[in-house]
Design a protein around this motif. Structure first.
Motif, PDB file in Angstrom:
ATOM      1  N   LEU A 154      21.807   7.122  -9.167  1.00  0.00           N
ATOM      2  CA  LEU A 154      20.382   7.387  -9.299  1.00  0.00           C
ATOM      3  C   LEU A 154      19.701   7.299  -7.949  1.00  0.00           C
ATOM      4  N   VAL A 155      20.485   7.418  -6.893  1.00  0.00           N
ATOM      5  CA  VAL A 155      19.905   7.340  -5.559  1.00  0.00           C
ATOM      6  C   VAL A 155      19.203   8.651  -5.212  1.00  0.00           C
ATOM      7  N   GLU A 156      19.865   9.765  -5.499  1.00  0.00           N
ATOM      8  CA  GLU A 156      19.224  11.064  -5.322  1.00  0.00           C
ATOM      9  C   GLU A 156      19.189  11.727  -6.680  1.00  0.00           C
ATOM     10  N   MET A 157      18.015  12.065  -7.165  1.00  0.00           N
ATOM     11  CA  MET A 157      17.906  12.452  -8.558  1.00  0.00           C
ATOM     12  C   MET A 157      16.781  13.441  -8.785  1.00  0.00           C
ATOM     13  N   TYR A 158      16.612  13.791 -10.016  1.00  0.00           N
ATOM     14  CA  TYR A 158      15.536  14.676 -10.416  1.00  0.00           C
ATOM     15  C   TYR A 158      14.611  13.945 -11.383  1.00  0.00           C
ATOM     16  N   ILE A 159      13.330  14.125 -11.197  1.00  0.00           N
ATOM     17  CA  ILE A 159      12.346  13.541 -12.088  1.00  0.00           C
ATOM     18  C   ILE A 159      11.864  14.636 -13.025  1.00  0.00           C
ATOM     19  N   SER A 160      11.849  14.337 -14.327  1.00  0.00           N
ATOM     20  CA  SER A 160      11.449  15.377 -15.271  1.00  0.00           C
ATOM     21  C   SER A 160       9.934  15.545 -15.269  1.00  0.00           C
ATOM     22  N   ASP A 161       9.496  16.694 -15.769  1.00  0.00           N
ATOM     23  CA  ASP A 161       8.063  16.981 -15.818  1.00  0.00           C
ATOM     24  C   ASP A 161       7.325  16.046 -16.764  1.00  0.00           C
ATOM     25  N   GLU A 162       8.058  15.404 -17.682  1.00  0.00           N
ATOM     26  CA  GLU A 162       7.418  14.590 -18.706  1.00  0.00           C
ATOM     27  C   GLU A 162       7.689  13.099 -18.522  1.00  0.00           C
ATOM     28  N   VAL A 163       7.985  12.655 -17.308  1.00  0.00           N
ATOM     29  CA  VAL A 163       8.235  11.238 -17.062  1.00  0.00           C
ATOM     30  C   VAL A 163       7.043  10.418 -17.538  1.00  0.00           C
ATOM     31  N   GLU A 164       7.329   9.264 -18.129  1.00  0.00           N
ATOM     32  CA  GLU A 164       6.291   8.418 -18.687  1.00  0.00           C
ATOM     33  C   GLU A 164       6.289   7.048 -18.014  1.00  0.00           C
ATOM     34  N   GLY A 165       5.372   6.201 -18.462  1.00  0.00           N
ATOM     35  CA  GLY A 165       5.239   4.855 -17.920  1.00  0.00           C
ATOM     36  C   GLY A 165       3.936   4.705 -17.156  1.00  0.00           C
ATOM     37  N   VAL A 166       3.500   3.466 -17.030  1.00  0.00           N
ATOM     38  CA  VAL A 166       2.249   3.177 -16.318  1.00  0.00           C
ATOM     39  C   VAL A 166       2.272   3.795 -14.927  1.00  0.00           C
ATOM     40  N   LEU A 167       3.395   3.640 -14.236  1.00  0.00           N
ATOM     41  CA  LEU A 167       3.565   4.211 -12.903  1.00  0.00           C
ATOM     42  C   LEU A 167       4.248   5.573 -12.956  1.00  0.00           C
ATOM     43  N   GLY A 168       5.243   5.713 -13.836  1.00  0.00           N
ATOM     44  CA  GLY A 168       6.038   6.929 -13.884  1.00  0.00           C
ATOM     45  C   GLY A 168       5.229   8.196 -14.068  1.00  0.00           C
ATOM     46  N   LYS A 169       4.193   8.132 -14.920  1.00  0.00           N
ATOM     47  CA  LYS A 169       3.417   9.351 -15.196  1.00  0.00           C
ATOM     48  C   LYS A 169       2.707   9.886 -13.958  1.00  0.00           C
ATOM     49  N   THR A 170       2.476   9.020 -12.958  1.00  0.00           N
ATOM     50  CA  THR A 170       1.784   9.466 -11.748  1.00  0.00           C
ATOM     51  C   THR A 170       2.666  10.342 -10.871  1.00  0.00           C
ATOM     52  N   TYR A 171       3.950  10.490 -11.237  1.00  0.00           N
ATOM     53  CA  TYR A 171       4.872  11.357 -10.508  1.00  0.00           C
ATOM     54  C   TYR A 171       5.022  12.733 -11.155  1.00  0.00           C
ATOM     55  N   ARG A 172       4.320  12.964 -12.245  1.00  0.00           N
ATOM     56  CA  ARG A 172       4.390  14.286 -12.861  1.00  0.00           C
ATOM     57  C   ARG A 172       3.784  15.343 -11.934  1.00  0.00           C
ATOM     58  N   PRO A 173       4.367  16.526 -11.885  1.00  0.00           N
ATOM     59  CA  PRO A 173       3.766  17.597 -11.077  1.00  0.00           C
ATOM     60  C   PRO A 173       2.387  17.961 -11.632  1.00  0.00           C
ATOM     61  N   GLY A 174       1.421  18.043 -10.761  1.00  0.00           N
ATOM     62  CA  GLY A 174       0.078  18.403 -11.177  1.00  0.00           C
ATOM     63  C   GLY A 174      -0.717  17.269 -11.790  1.00  0.00           C
ATOM     64  N   TYR A 175      -0.169  16.034 -11.754  1.00  0.00           N
ATOM     65  CA  TYR A 175      -0.870  14.885 -12.353  1.00  0.00           C
ATOM     66  C   TYR A 175      -2.201  14.631 -11.641  1.00  0.00           C
ATOM     67  N   VAL A 176      -3.255  14.395 -12.416  1.00  0.00           N
ATOM     68  CA  VAL A 176      -4.566  14.049 -11.892  1.00  0.00           C
ATOM     69  C   VAL A 176      -4.964  12.693 -12.461  1.00  0.00           C
TER      70      VAL A 176
ATOM     71  N   ASP B 280       0.818  -1.207   0.000  1.00  0.00           N
ATOM     72  CA  ASP B 280       0.000   0.000   0.000  1.00  0.00           C
ATOM     73  C   ASP B 280       0.854   1.261   0.000  1.00  0.00           C
ATOM     74  N   GLY B 281       2.159   1.109  -0.219  1.00  0.00           N
ATOM     75  CA  GLY B 281       3.044   2.264  -0.250  1.00  0.00           C
ATOM     76  C   GLY B 281       3.070   2.920  -1.626  1.00  0.00           C
ATOM     77  N   TYR B 282       3.468   4.190  -1.672  1.00  0.00           N
ATOM     78  CA  TYR B 282       3.610   4.895  -2.932  1.00  0.00           C
ATOM     79  C   TYR B 282       4.569   4.134  -3.849  1.00  0.00           C
ATOM     80  N   GLY B 283       4.166   3.943  -5.093  1.00  0.00           N
ATOM     81  CA  GLY B 283       5.037   3.273  -6.061  1.00  0.00           C
ATOM     82  C   GLY B 283       5.021   1.768  -5.989  1.00  0.00           C
ATOM     83  N   SER B 284       4.126   1.168  -5.202  1.00  0.00           N
ATOM     84  CA  SER B 284       4.104  -0.296  -5.095  1.00  0.00           C
ATOM     85  C   SER B 284       3.345  -0.917  -6.252  1.00  0.00           C
ATOM     86  N   LEU B 285       3.751  -2.118  -6.607  1.00  0.00           N
ATOM     87  CA  LEU B 285       3.114  -2.872  -7.676  1.00  0.00           C
ATOM     88  C   LEU B 285       2.942  -4.300  -7.184  1.00  0.00           C
ATOM     89  N   CYS B 286       1.706  -4.716  -6.958  1.00  0.00           N
ATOM     90  CA  CYS B 286       1.439  -6.010  -6.348  1.00  0.00           C
ATOM     91  C   CYS B 286       0.261  -6.709  -7.023  1.00  0.00           C
TER      92      CYS B 286
END
Length: 307
Positions: A242-264, A113-119
């Motif tokens: 890649l331990v401490e990094m920056y995520i771009s505004d246009e990250v993609e992927g089934v899960l990745g897109k949910t990390y975009r700023p302002g994603y709904v 039930d954590g952020y980013g989990s896939l089960c």
């Protein structure tokens, strides 16, 4: 470009129902997956492990030039060890020599039930905290995260029960691609799953690696570190740089897109199985492929990835 700092760790757990679970530390103890580039800036790992205190609490001397520079952090008495033998009943000491400058107690095994989990079949909790299901397709491969410096693909397996109109699917393998490298973690195909029998296979650039059960219970080659977080079927993967990094505004992927700023999230709330589409955008030809209709990651120019 607007950027958002995130700590990224890939955690994998296999069990009877959850083929593969992965997550990460999003700063709130729940987890997350993101990508970006800060090569050589893994401050949280800049430490020297000292001998334990007289009470048996492990200590770490911080070398990172941050608020924690030259400080010694001591594990709390509630979790005196970084790698306790019994992870299911004991929390581990997590030492962060970066901006947090703290030693805290955390469970080493991931939670569904954590952020980013896939089960499960597969059930995903996005970076926005919204849960959804993504069925993919039996024997299909899909980009879970795709950004400029990282791509994570998943291979789906499944079955179609009699009378059903779709496959029941789950994730059998994950491929983590960065720079010219590919790290694959997969569950061996077995007739009957047994939690007491290790069924994980790990490969780095096409070569099988063995994760020891004793001592530090980890394998590393400088680019990646894989460590056991339980006796069987649970590992943690860390990618150097890649331990401490920056995520771009246009990250993609089934899960990745949910990390975009302002994603709904477009999924329907309040139903038993909120569904997320996107199979057409994120399907890749094979597990190690970086190509899909929406994928962003590209190998360095002129390089060939070792598979």
């Amino acid at each position: 470009m607007k950027t958002h700092t995130i700590l990224w760790v890939l955690i994998i757990l296999l069990c009877t129902e959850a083929a593969i679970v992965h997550g990460a530390d999003k700063g709130n103890g729940n987890g997350g997956v993101a990508s970006g580039n800060s090569k050589g800036n893994s401050k949280a790992m800049m430490k020297i492990i000292l001998s334990p205190s007289k009470n048996g609490q492990e200590r770490a001397y911080c070398k990172a030039k941050s608020a924690c520079y030259k400080k010694t952090l001591v594990c709390p008495s509630e979790c005196p060890q970084r790698k306790p033998k019994n992870n299911k009943k004991q929390k581990a000491c997590h030492v962060n020599c970066g901006s947090k400058c703290e030693a805290t107690c955390k469970w080493r095994k991931p939670k569904c039930d954590g952020y980013g989990s896939l089960c499960y079949d597969p059930r995903i909790v996005g970076g926005d905290g919204v849960m959804f299901y993504f069925h993919g397709a039996k024997d299909g491969n899909f980009a879970i995260v795709s950004d400029d410096n990282l791509q994570i693909n998943a291979h789906f397996i499944g079955t179609r029960p009699l009378g059903r109109t779709r496959d029941f699917t789950w994730v059998q393998a994950l491929a983590v691609m960065f720079d010219t490298h590919t790290l694959v973690v997969s569950a061996n195909r077995v007739s009957h799953w047994d939690d007491h029998v290790d069924a994980l296979t790990v490969q780095f650039d096409g070569e099988t690696v063995n994760i020891p059960y004793d001592g530090e219970a980890e394998w590393t080659n400088g680019d990646a570190l894989v460590e056991r977080t339980d006796d069987k079927n649970s590992i943690r993967v860390k990618i150097s740089g890649l331990v401490e990094m920056y995520i771009s505004d246009e990250v993609e992927g089934v899960l990745g897109k949910t990390y975009r700023p302002g994603y709904v999230s477009p999924v329907k709330r309040g139903v038993p199985m909120p569904m997320m589409g996107g199979e057409d955008k994120y399907q890749t030809p094979y597990l190690f492929s970086t190509f899909c209709n929406a994928c962003r990651f590209k190998r360095p120019s002129g390089s060939l990835a070792a598979i």
